[in-house]
Design a protein around this motif. Structure first.
Motif, short mmCIF file in Angstrom:
data_model
loop_
_atom_site.label_atom_id
_atom_site.label_comp_id
_atom_site.label_asym_id
_atom_site.label_seq_id
_atom_site.Cartn_x
_atom_site.Cartn_y
_atom_site.Cartn_z
N ALA A 118 0.83 -1.21 0.00
CA ALA A 118 0.00 0.00 0.00
C ALA A 118 0.86 1.26 0.00
CB ALA A 118 -0.92 -0.01 1.22
N GLN A 119 1.94 1.24 0.76
CA GLN A 119 2.84 2.38 0.83
C GLN A 119 3.48 2.67 -0.52
OE1 GLN A 119 3.40 4.60 3.02
NE2 GLN A 119 5.25 5.58 2.25
N PHE A 125 1.04 7.15 -7.49
CA PHE A 125 0.06 8.16 -7.88
C PHE A 125 0.23 9.47 -7.11
CE2 PHE A 125 -1.69 3.91 -8.36
CZ PHE A 125 -2.19 3.93 -9.64
N ALA A 126 1.27 9.55 -6.29
CA ALA A 126 1.45 10.71 -5.41
C ALA A 126 2.18 11.85 -6.11
CB ALA A 126 2.22 10.29 -4.16
N ASN A 127 2.05 13.03 -5.54
CA ASN A 127 2.84 14.18 -6.01
C ASN A 127 3.06 15.11 -4.82
OD1 ASN A 127 1.22 16.94 -6.26
ND2 ASN A 127 -0.23 15.28 -6.69
N ASP A 128 4.17 15.84 -4.85
CA ASP A 128 4.49 16.74 -3.73
C ASP A 128 4.03 18.16 -3.99
OD1 ASP A 128 6.27 17.61 -5.62
OD2 ASP A 128 8.08 17.19 -4.45
N GLU A 129 3.26 18.36 -5.08
CA GLU A 129 2.72 19.67 -5.46
C GLU A 129 3.81 20.68 -5.77
OE1 GLU A 129 -1.23 20.71 -3.49
OE2 GLU A 129 -0.26 19.54 -1.89
N ILE A 130 5.01 20.17 -6.06
CA ILE A 130 6.11 21.07 -6.44
C ILE A 130 6.70 20.61 -7.77
CG2 ILE A 130 8.33 22.08 -5.76
CD1 ILE A 130 7.58 21.56 -2.86
N PHE A 131 7.50 19.50 -7.72
CA PHE A 131 8.10 19.04 -8.97
C PHE A 131 8.22 17.52 -9.06
CE2 PHE A 131 11.60 19.77 -6.04
CZ PHE A 131 12.36 18.62 -6.16
N GLU A 133 6.46 13.81 -9.13
CA GLU A 133 5.21 13.09 -9.32
C GLU A 133 5.48 11.61 -9.51
OE1 GLU A 133 3.46 14.85 -12.77
OE2 GLU A 133 2.49 16.47 -11.63
N GLY A 134 4.56 10.78 -9.04
CA GLY A 134 4.67 9.35 -9.27
C GLY A 134 4.48 9.02 -10.74
N PRO A 135 4.97 7.89 -11.20
CA PRO A 135 4.93 7.56 -12.63
C PRO A 135 3.53 7.31 -13.17
CG PRO A 135 5.68 5.68 -11.34
CD PRO A 135 5.64 6.85 -10.40
N LEU A 136 2.56 7.06 -12.31
CA LEU A 136 1.20 6.79 -12.77
C LEU A 136 0.23 7.91 -12.39
CD1 LEU A 136 0.86 2.96 -12.00
CD2 LEU A 136 1.80 4.10 -14.03
N VAL A 137 0.77 9.07 -12.05
CA VAL A 137 -0.09 10.17 -11.60
C VAL A 137 -1.04 10.64 -12.71
CG1 VAL A 137 1.51 12.02 -12.25
CG2 VAL A 137 -0.03 12.33 -10.29
N HIS A 138 -0.64 10.40 -13.95
CA HIS A 138 -1.49 10.83 -15.08
C HIS A 138 -2.78 10.02 -15.19
CE1 HIS A 138 0.97 7.48 -16.58
NE2 HIS A 138 -0.01 7.23 -17.44
N LEU A 139 -2.87 8.93 -14.44
CA LEU A 139 -4.07 8.08 -14.51
C LEU A 139 -5.18 8.55 -13.58
CD1 LEU A 139 -2.41 4.53 -14.63
CD2 LEU A 139 -3.27 5.91 -16.55
N VAL A 140 -4.88 9.50 -12.71
CA VAL A 140 -5.88 10.01 -11.76
C VAL A 140 -5.94 11.53 -11.84
CG1 VAL A 140 -5.56 8.06 -10.19
CG2 VAL A 140 -4.22 10.14 -9.87
N SER A 141 -7.00 12.10 -11.28
CA SER A 141 -7.13 13.55 -11.28
C SER A 141 -6.13 14.18 -10.30
CB SER A 141 -8.55 13.95 -10.88
OG SER A 141 -8.79 13.62 -9.52
N TYR A 142 -5.91 15.46 -10.46
CA TYR A 142 -4.97 16.16 -9.57
C TYR A 142 -5.44 16.09 -8.13
CZ TYR A 142 -2.23 19.84 -7.40
OH TYR A 142 -1.40 20.55 -6.56
N ASP A 143 -6.73 16.34 -7.90
CA ASP A 143 -7.25 16.32 -6.53
C ASP A 143 -7.11 14.93 -5.90
OD1 ASP A 143 -7.92 18.97 -6.66
OD2 ASP A 143 -10.02 18.63 -7.18
N LEU A 144 -7.38 13.89 -6.69
CA LEU A 144 -7.24 12.55 -6.16
C LEU A 144 -5.77 12.24 -5.87
CD1 LEU A 144 -8.39 9.84 -5.35
CD2 LEU A 144 -8.35 9.14 -7.76
N SER A 145 -4.89 12.72 -6.71
CA SER A 145 -3.46 12.52 -6.49
C SER A 145 -3.02 13.16 -5.17
CB SER A 145 -2.65 13.11 -7.64
OG SER A 145 -1.26 13.01 -7.39
N GLU A 147 -4.94 13.64 -2.58
CA GLU A 147 -5.50 12.82 -1.51
C GLU A 147 -4.69 11.53 -1.33
OE1 GLU A 147 -8.07 11.59 1.54
OE2 GLU A 147 -7.67 13.53 0.61
N ILE A 148 -4.27 10.91 -2.44
CA ILE A 148 -3.46 9.70 -2.36
C ILE A 148 -2.12 10.00 -1.71
CG2 ILE A 148 -2.21 7.98 -3.74
CD1 ILE A 148 -4.52 8.02 -5.72
#
Length: 225
Positions: A118-119, A125-131, A133-145, A147-148
């Motif tokens: 899980a970790q 799908f995570a991102n630090d809102e700076i620079f 991003e996880g490799p699959l972040v494009h598969l989910v919306s920004y808001d969901l990312s 939250e993840i």
């Protein structure tokens, strides 16, 4: 399932793949934590550590069904009722001896596998809102990312608690019960009853093939999705 016999000898219990998995997972989680704390350019290495965790967990899941006798889930995952009875006997210092994982240890293995997956999985799908991003972040919306990413941090707290409980259990057995669990996870042998059946390790080639399958699945997930 018997009490620790008086007449014992050292017999093979943990195969090379269980041992490599154990120490590799510990190292990957430790490095993932350290690199995540450093931030910056270390975040790329943080993600590599996460991929390693996913590959290791996937391999261990397969090895839990196709691996050596003591590596299989069927050998060490007991029912909740069985585990509760073991816990009550443990509290009275009357617990039976298990060559492989005892019932509590078996459930801890599952908990660590689940939390590690899980970790590392949420990190994809995570991102630090700076620079970063996880490799699959494009598969989910920004808001969901976002939250993840919050789940990613919370799950790590749970993983730390589980690791702490695991280390506490090892300490109790290693120091107070005089069971050399750490040494056994290095050389694979444990003292067992001389009359107890010896189980051969699973074929080396089987483990190598499953390791390649796990690596291929992770590679495909990162590069084809």
């Amino acid at each position: 399932m018997t009490r620790q016999p008086v007449t014992v000898e050292s017999k093979p219990v943990w195969d090379i793949f269980v041992r490599l998995f154990h120490w590799s997972l510990a190292a990957s989680i430790l490095f993932a934590w350290w690199s995540g704390e450093q931030g910056g350019n270390w975040m790329e290495w943080h993600m590599y550590a996460g991929y390693s965790v996913l590959g290791l967990v996937l391999f261990r899941l397969m090895w839990g069904f196709a691996g050596s006798h003591y590596a299989r889930f069927a050998e060490f995952v007991r029912s909740p009722v069985h585990t509760l009875r073991y816990g009550l006997k443990l509290a009275r210092h009357e617990e039976p001896h298990y060559t492989g994982h005892n019932p509590l240890g078996g459930w801890m293995v599952l908990a660590l596998l689940l939390l590690s997956a899980a970790q590392a999985g949420t990190g994809l799908f995570a991102n630090d809102e700076i620079f970063t991003e996880g490799p699959l972040v494009h598969l989910v919306s920004y808001d969901l990312s976002v939250e993840i990413t919050r789940w990613h941090k919370l799950i790590f707290d749970g993983l730390l608690i589980a690791i702490g409980l695991h280390l506490l259990g090892v300490l109790v057995h290693q120091v107070f019960k005089r069971e050399k669990l750490i040494q056994a996870m290095l050389h694979g042998r444990k003292p067992v009853g001389i009359s107890e059946e010896t189980h051969a390790y699973a074929p080396l080639v089987r483990g190598l093939v499953l390791a390649l399958v796990a690596a291929a699945v992770i590679w495909a997930m990162l590069n084809l999705l």
